[in-house]
Design an enzyme around this catalytic site. Structure first.
Site, PDB file in Angstrom:
ATOM      1  N   CYS A  95       0.811  -1.232   0.000  1.00 35.86           N
ATOM      2  CA  CYS A  95       0.000   0.000   0.000  1.00 35.86           C
ATOM      3  C   CYS A  95       0.841   1.278   0.000  1.00 35.86           C
ATOM      4  O   CYS A  95       0.292   2.369   0.001  1.00 35.86           O
ATOM      5  CB  CYS A  95      -0.964   0.014   1.178  1.00 35.86           C
ATOM      6  SG  CYS A  95      -0.177   0.258   2.794  1.00 35.86           S
ATOM      7  N   CYS A 144      13.494   1.001  12.518  1.00 36.09           N
ATOM      8  CA  CYS A 144      12.807   1.791  13.534  1.00 36.09           C
ATOM      9  C   CYS A 144      11.404   2.088  12.995  1.00 36.09           C
ATOM     10  O   CYS A 144      11.244   2.884  12.074  1.00 36.09           O
ATOM     11  CB  CYS A 144      13.607   3.072  13.762  1.00 36.09           C
ATOM     12  SG  CYS A 144      13.008   4.085  15.095  1.00 36.09           S
TER      13      CYS A 144
END
Length: 153
Positions: A116, A138
């Site tokens: 997406c 992260c």
């Protein structure tokens, strides 16, 4: 065929720019109907959640982390580690689950979902963590949905 680094970069960019089968394309209005305001801000506007605020920072249960925007599995819990950075940290993604876009001369990459194109966070390299890849993915907790491997009996 012998290619220059510039030609190789152009070929990679062309490959990345090609539409992928199964890619989810929605307008911002459509995304706003399926994402919370905070999820929209991070996944679609590339924002970042407040350090230490995410629900998955300290979760080390066995399972799979999926993109909250589309359900694409992006990380296995077996690659999660406590980096002390205040966001969920992983040393590797599920193969083919994320795209990387270089931001800082090969030291930092933006990571997005391959299905997406939602912004997940960043990969940082060569920080000296004792992991197999020497990478720290992260990731914003709000960009993830955790599915536990532990089932109720």
């Amino acid at each position: 065929m012998n290619t220059s680094p510039k030609m190789e970069m152009e070929m990679k960019m062309e490959t990345k720019a090609a539409p992928e089968a199964g890619m989810i394309k929605k307008s911002n209005e459509e995304w706003r109907t399926v994402l919370s305001p905070e999820q929209f801000k991070i996944l679609r506007e590339k924002s970042i959640e407040k350090r230490g605020s995410g629900e998955y920072v300290k979760l080390f249960e066995e399972g799979i982390y999926c993109c909250v925007g589309c359900g694409n599995p992006v990380y296995k819990s077996t690659t999660k580690f406590d980096s002390g950075c205040g966001w969920p940290a992983f040393f590797d993604a599920i193969p083919g689950a994320i795209n990387r876009t270089e931001e800082r001369a090969g030291l930092r990459y933006e990571i997005t979902c391959t299905k997406c194109d939602g912004h997940l966070g960043h990969v940082l390299k060569n920080e000296g963590f004792p992991t197999p890849t020497d990478e720290r993915h992260c990731v914003n907790s709000v960009a993830l949905k955790f599915s536990s491997a532990i089932t109720s009996q």
